[in-house]
Scaffold this active site. Structure first.
Site, PDB file in Angstrom:
ATOM      1  CD  GLU A  50      -2.870   1.491   0.283  1.00  0.00           C
ATOM      2  OE1 GLU A  50      -2.330   2.974   0.043  1.00  0.00           O
ATOM      3  OE2 GLU A  50      -3.202   1.020  -0.081  1.00  0.00           O
ATOM      4  CB  ALA A  51       1.331   3.894  -2.272  1.00  0.00           C
ATOM      5  CG  HIS A  63     -18.546   6.210  -7.672  1.00  0.00           C
ATOM      6  ND1 HIS A  63     -19.876   6.531  -7.296  1.00  0.00           N
ATOM      7  CD2 HIS A  63     -17.874   6.267  -6.526  1.00  0.00           C
ATOM      8  CE1 HIS A  63     -20.351   6.535  -5.880  1.00  0.00           C
ATOM      9  NE2 HIS A  63     -19.464   6.053  -5.602  1.00  0.00           N
TER      10      HIS A  63
END
Length: 529
Positions: free
Chosen positions: A52-53, A465
């Site tokens: 995860e960044a 989205h």
């Protein structure tokens, strides 16, 4: 394959691990990635790495379910901006995406919307895979949910990992809003995701993943309970920069962490769950994409797939705003009711949606920089947009920014549909049930057609989205096959909203859980565990 037609939450937890071989590497801890990582880690013999960044999700504004407006401008957000859009008077609108453990589900509004029955049945027909049908997906939802609303054994499940309930102890404006929509012809339902999502639409209290005012993210439900499992390594602050190839096979990834570039190997597969902006970016910077575009930046082409980054879709809206006489005490997720309806009765599913949000919400250009101190809004989402955008590279380096051409309102049909939505919401917001909560209509007001068009062009914003930029299918523009495997590349799969051929009818978090669950099923079947 070829296209037939064309652990721990904190950085120190596993920092001393020397062995860089994993069975599976999952890139991205957002909704789909968290699901895939958890399901793989349930098999103790598999070694799983989740990258995860962003950093920790132990942030007050993340925990507090009403504080999401703060996250729109926080370091837990990638703070993307779409390219200047002539259809929006040259504006560069924000595109929120989570840069934190949990990804988008750590910064979003926590609305749980399953998608319409027709969405899933369309996907099943397109893929010729009944596993994507509404009836099949319904069983996934029933298995993963812990539903705390009106019992509906056919559609709702209890005891699953994900806490879901209708907004409890809702503000009185929510009941007034339901009454207002009902008087306008949108029937009221007890459940946002029951029969309402199988027919012409309706209005209901929003299904929320909120408990006692605290966000219940997918990451917290799926990955956090496994943080001490020996076979799951979770590395935050690790930006995946490139895929590693051996011939046509992906054998691992590079990631940048605390200034150090690290290479890790995957003995089975790499799964990309970076979202509809970063997934195509990583593919292109690793040599998978349109060969002419890649060569322009001097990138060695591994696989020509012209559909990478194309077909970008998002829900957009130009919210209507009312000034209130006094404070609106926002509760739950500040969006306690939602309504869905059709712009044309001949449609097979709703194409318009509104949330009554318990705060004034509008773009600076539409508001003139001065929203009322106290107010509320009706959002005006176009759920079935015709316009298509594109994600492009701006350079060959992983730290070069990505260009997002959202292309909102490019198709004139979208402008017409948005106008219908705004006019309907204005009628609802100005109707008798909501009158006690309104001092005056602030936006757009009773304006003529020319001024209303300018309001739409100045007021349209993203619903965050983002979807469809590495679509699943069989045509020349498809990026993954119907098992989410990247065409022409071995040992690489995509599991996030980018694989959707068309954006779903409603919010995207719940469908991304389904995508993650289906990916995990396919991985288990293909690898025999």
């Amino acid at each position: 394959m070829t296209n037939p037609n064309a652990s721990a939450d904190h950085p120190s937890a596993h920092a001393g691990v020397d062995d860089t071989d994993y069975d599976f590497i999952v890139c991205g801890s957002g909704t789909s990635g968290s699901v895939v990582a958890r399901r793989l880690a349930e098999h103790p013999d598999l070694r799983v790495l989740l990258l995860e960044a962003g950093g920790t999700d132990e942030v007050p504004a993340i925990i507090d379910s009403t504080a999401w407006p703060i996250l729109r401008r926080s370091e837990q957000n990638w703070l993307f901006r779409a390219a200047p859009n002539p259809n929006l008077n040259g504006r560069t609108i924000p595109m929120a995406m989570g840069k934190v453990l949990g990804g988008g589900a750590s910064i979003n509004v926590m609305a749980w919307a399953r998608g319409h029955q027709a969405d899933w049945d369309d996907l099943a027909r397109m893929t010729e895979d009944d596993g994507w049908s509404y009836d099949s997906v319904l069983q996934i939802y029933r298995r993963v949910e812990d539903w705390h609303g009106e019992p509906d054994p056919r559609r709702r499940g209890q005891g699953g990992l994900l806490f879901v309930q209708p907004a409890p102890h809702a503000h009185p404006i929510a009941a007034a809003g339901l009454d207002a929509f009902a008087r306008a012809g949108v029937p009221t339902f007890a459940d946002h995701n029951g029969a309402m999502m199988e027919g012409d639409g309706g209005a209901a209290l929003t299904n929320v993943c909120v408990r006692d005012g605290r966000r219940q993210s997918v990451y917290r439900a799926y990955v956090h309970p496994y943080r001490d499992r020996a076979n799951l390594t979770v590395l935050p602050d690790a930006l995946v920069t490139r895929l590693i190839f051996d011939g046509a096979a992906v054998t691992g990834v590079e990631y940048l962490r605390y200034g150090e570039l690290v290479r890790v190997r995957a003995t089975r597969e790499v799964v990309l769950s970076l979202g509809a902006i970063h997934t195509p970016k990583l593919l292109m910077q690793s040599g998978v994409g349109d060969d002419a575009d890649l060569r322009r930046f001097g990138i060695d082409v591994k696989q020509h797939l012209p559909g990478v980054g194309r077909n970008f879709q998002d829900h957009f809206m130009a919210p209507c705003v009312w000034e209130a006489a006094g404070p609106i005490d926002g509760r739950n997720n500040l969006g306690e009711i939602t309504a869905m309806w059709k712009s044309d009765s001949r449609l097979d599913r709703p194409d318009l949606q509104s949330f009554l949000t318990e705060l004034p919400y509008a773009s600076p250009e539409a508001a003139g920089g001065n929203l009322p101190m106290h107010g509320w809004s009706l959002t005006t989402a176009v759920l079935r947009p015709e316009s298509r955008g594109r994600v492009r590279l701006t350079g060959p380096h992983p730290l070069d920014p990505v260009a997002i051409d959202a292309n909102f309102l490019d198709d004139p049909a979208d402008l017409r549909t948005l106008k219908l939505c705004i006019e309907f919401c204005r009628d609802v917001g100005n109707s008798a049930p909501l009158r006690p909560f309104a001092k005056r209509e602030f936006l757009p007001g009773p304006v003529g057609n020319a001024a209303l068009e300018q309001f739409m062009r100045n007021g349209t914003v993203s619903h965050s989205h983002q979807s469809c930029t590495a679509k699943m299918g069989h045509d020349a523009w498809s990026v993954v096959d119907t098992r989410m495997r990247v065409y022409g590349v071995d040992r690489l799969r995509i599991a996030d909203a980018s694989i959707l051929p068309r954006i779903v009818t409603g919010n995207t978090m719940a469908p991304c859980v389904v995508i993650g669950e289906r990916a995990a099923q396919m991985l288990a079947a293909d690898h025999g565990f």
